[in-house]
Scaffold this motif. Sequence first.
Motif, PDB file in Angstrom:
ATOM      1  N   TRP A   1       0.871  -1.178   0.000  1.00 50.53           N
ATOM      2  CA  TRP A   1       0.000   0.000   0.000  1.00 50.53           C
ATOM      3  C   TRP A   1       0.904   1.223   0.000  1.00 50.53           C
ATOM      4  O   TRP A   1       2.090   1.150   0.372  1.00 50.53           O
TER       5      TRP A   1
ATOM      6  N   ALA B   1      -3.989  -9.431  -7.075  1.00 47.94           N
ATOM      7  CA  ALA B   1      -4.639  -8.110  -7.086  1.00 47.94           C
ATOM      8  C   ALA B   1      -6.059  -8.301  -7.577  1.00 47.94           C
ATOM      9  O   ALA B   1      -6.301  -9.080  -8.509  1.00 47.94           O
TER      10      ALA B   1
ATOM     11  N   VAL C   1       1.608  -2.001 -10.870  1.00 46.83           N
ATOM     12  CA  VAL C   1       2.803  -2.186 -10.028  1.00 46.83           C
ATOM     13  C   VAL C   1       3.373  -3.586 -10.254  1.00 46.83           C
ATOM     14  O   VAL C   1       4.583  -3.758 -10.453  1.00 46.83           O
TER      15      VAL C   1
HETATM   16  C1  LIG Z   1      -1.503   0.128  -5.556  1.00 43.89           C
HETATM   17  C2  LIG Z   1      -0.654   1.193  -4.898  1.00 43.89           C
HETATM   18  C3  LIG Z   1       0.179   0.564  -3.767  1.00 43.89           C
HETATM   19  C4  LIG Z   1       0.298   1.794  -5.963  1.00 43.89           C
HETATM   20  O1  LIG Z   1       1.244   2.649  -5.309  1.00 43.89           O
HETATM   21  P1  LIG Z   1       2.121   3.706  -6.127  1.00 43.89           P
HETATM   22  O2  LIG Z   1       3.252   4.106  -5.224  1.00 43.89           O
HETATM   23  O3  LIG Z   1       1.306   4.778  -6.704  1.00 43.89           O
HETATM   24  O4  LIG Z   1       2.699   2.803  -7.313  1.00 43.89           O
HETATM   25  P2  LIG Z   1       3.705   3.249  -8.492  1.00 43.89           P
HETATM   26  O5  LIG Z   1       3.879   4.737  -8.501  1.00 43.89           O
HETATM   27  O6  LIG Z   1       4.921   2.409  -8.352  1.00 43.89           O
HETATM   28  O7  LIG Z   1       2.928   2.770  -9.808  1.00 43.89           O
HETATM   29  C5  LIG Z   1       1.536   3.012  -9.981  1.00 43.89           C
HETATM   30  C6  LIG Z   1       1.148   2.771 -11.432  1.00 43.89           C
HETATM   31  O8  LIG Z   1      -0.271   2.604 -11.514  1.00 43.89           O
HETATM   32  C7  LIG Z   1      -0.779   3.546 -12.430  1.00 43.89           C
HETATM   33  N1  LIG Z   1      -2.129   3.888 -12.014  1.00 43.89           N
HETATM   34  C8  LIG Z   1      -2.534   4.396 -10.840  1.00 43.89           C
HETATM   35  N2  LIG Z   1      -3.871   4.549 -10.834  1.00 43.89           N
HETATM   36  C9  LIG Z   1      -4.311   4.087 -12.024  1.00 43.89           C
HETATM   37  C10 LIG Z   1      -5.592   3.981 -12.637  1.00 43.89           C
HETATM   38  N3  LIG Z   1      -6.698   4.342 -11.976  1.00 43.89           N
HETATM   39  N4  LIG Z   1      -5.668   3.479 -13.889  1.00 43.89           N
HETATM   40  C11 LIG Z   1      -4.552   3.107 -14.550  1.00 43.89           C
HETATM   41  N5  LIG Z   1      -3.301   3.165 -14.022  1.00 43.89           N
HETATM   42  C12 LIG Z   1      -3.201   3.665 -12.783  1.00 43.89           C
HETATM   43  C13 LIG Z   1       0.188   4.702 -12.356  1.00 43.89           C
HETATM   44  O9  LIG Z   1       0.071   5.545 -13.498  1.00 43.89           O
HETATM   45  C14 LIG Z   1       1.512   3.931 -12.332  1.00 43.89           C
HETATM   46  O10 LIG Z   1       1.851   3.375 -13.594  1.00 43.89           O
HETATM   47  P3  LIG Z   1       2.868   4.111 -14.623  1.00 43.89           P
HETATM   48  O11 LIG Z   1       4.182   4.242 -13.909  1.00 43.89           O
HETATM   49  O12 LIG Z   1       2.923   3.188 -15.787  1.00 43.89           O
HETATM   50  O13 LIG Z   1       2.271   5.450 -14.930  1.00 43.89           O
HETATM   51  C15 LIG Z   1      -1.526   2.352  -4.321  1.00 43.89           C
HETATM   52  O14 LIG Z   1      -2.374   2.830  -5.343  1.00 43.89           O
HETATM   53  C16 LIG Z   1      -2.383   1.920  -3.120  1.00 43.89           C
HETATM   54  O15 LIG Z   1      -1.930   1.962  -1.971  1.00 43.89           O
HETATM   55  N6  LIG Z   1      -3.607   1.501  -3.364  1.00 43.89           N
HETATM   56  C17 LIG Z   1      -4.535   1.073  -2.269  1.00 43.89           C
HETATM   57  C18 LIG Z   1      -4.068  -0.240  -1.612  1.00 43.89           C
HETATM   58  C19 LIG Z   1      -3.920  -1.350  -2.642  1.00 43.89           C
HETATM   59  O16 LIG Z   1      -4.678  -1.437  -3.591  1.00 43.89           O
HETATM   60  N7  LIG Z   1      -2.889  -2.201  -2.431  1.00 43.89           N
HETATM   61  C20 LIG Z   1      -2.670  -3.370  -3.307  1.00 43.89           C
HETATM   62  C21 LIG Z   1      -3.578  -4.514  -2.945  1.00 43.89           C
HETATM   63  S1  LIG Z   1      -3.340  -5.888  -4.090  1.00 43.89           S
END
Ligand SMILES: CC(C)(COP(=O)(O)OP(=O)(O)OC[C@H]1O[C@@H](n2cnc3c(N)ncnc32)[C@H](O)[C@@H]1OP(=O)(O)O)[C@@H](O)C(=O)NCCC(=O)NCCS
Length: 156
Positions: A67, A102, A112
């Motif tokens: 997360w 996921a 990710v």
């Molecule tokens: C999933 C999560 C950990 C990602 O964290 P983060 O630090 O933003 O991840 P990163 O920056 O390394 O990469 C995110 C990627 O997702 C993409 N992204 C984010 N939201 C998106 C959406 N709604 N649609 C498409 N792509 C999306 C970003 O553009 C990025 O990709 P890119 O580098 O090709 O542009 C964060 O969104 C989160 O905490 N979500 C809630 C908890 C969760 O879902 N955990 C995983 C459970 S399986």
Amino acid sequence: MPERAEIGRWIDQIPQPYTETDARAFLAGGTDAFARLAVTEARDGTVVGGVGVHRLDAPGVAEIGYWARAEVRGRGLTTRAAALAARWVIGAHGVERVQLRAEVQNTASRRVAEKAGFRLEGILRSADWSPRQQRRYDWAMYSLLPGDLESERNAS
Ligand SMILES: CC(C)(COP(=O)(O)OP(=O)(O)OC[C@H]1O[C@@H](n2cnc3c(N)ncnc32)[C@H](O)[C@@H]1OP(=O)(O)O)[C@@H](O)C(=O)NCCC(=O)NCCS
């Protein structure tokens, strides 16, 4: 949706509301994890996310989850943390499979997984029930094997 609720939406294992007792129980740890890692800002140590590397019942299999706080998302921090943690558990613990599930609709998490080098194996249809969302959902199942790292090394 508040940040905590939004994270909890995707990760049913995180209690909601999250109490101090929950936090203490988490910090006390258990035997189910290879590591519970904090993702921090290099400049001041602020905790901005977390990565868990869990033991599964099957020998040599680990599962990774993560997360990130809303304000740091999109910087690639979770991708880097997940990639490092997965490679660490393979190297340090001889794990033969790191898996990552996921929810199919969790686009950011799936991105990710792909950017961290995990391969999509398939979709586990109707694989789980979310008490919070009151619906069944599908898992996208990803994995990273030591052999994938060989091909990574050969490619670079
Ligand atoms: C999933 C999560 C950990 C990602 O964290 P983060 O630090 O933003 O991840 P990163 O920056 O390394 O990469 C995110 C990627 O997702 C993409 N992204 C984010 N939201 C998106 C959406 N709604 N649609 C498409 N792509 C999306 C970003 O553009 C990025 O990709 P890119 O580098 O090709 O542009 C964060 O969104 C989160 O905490 N979500 C809630 C908890 C969760 O879902 N955990 C995983 C459970 S399986």
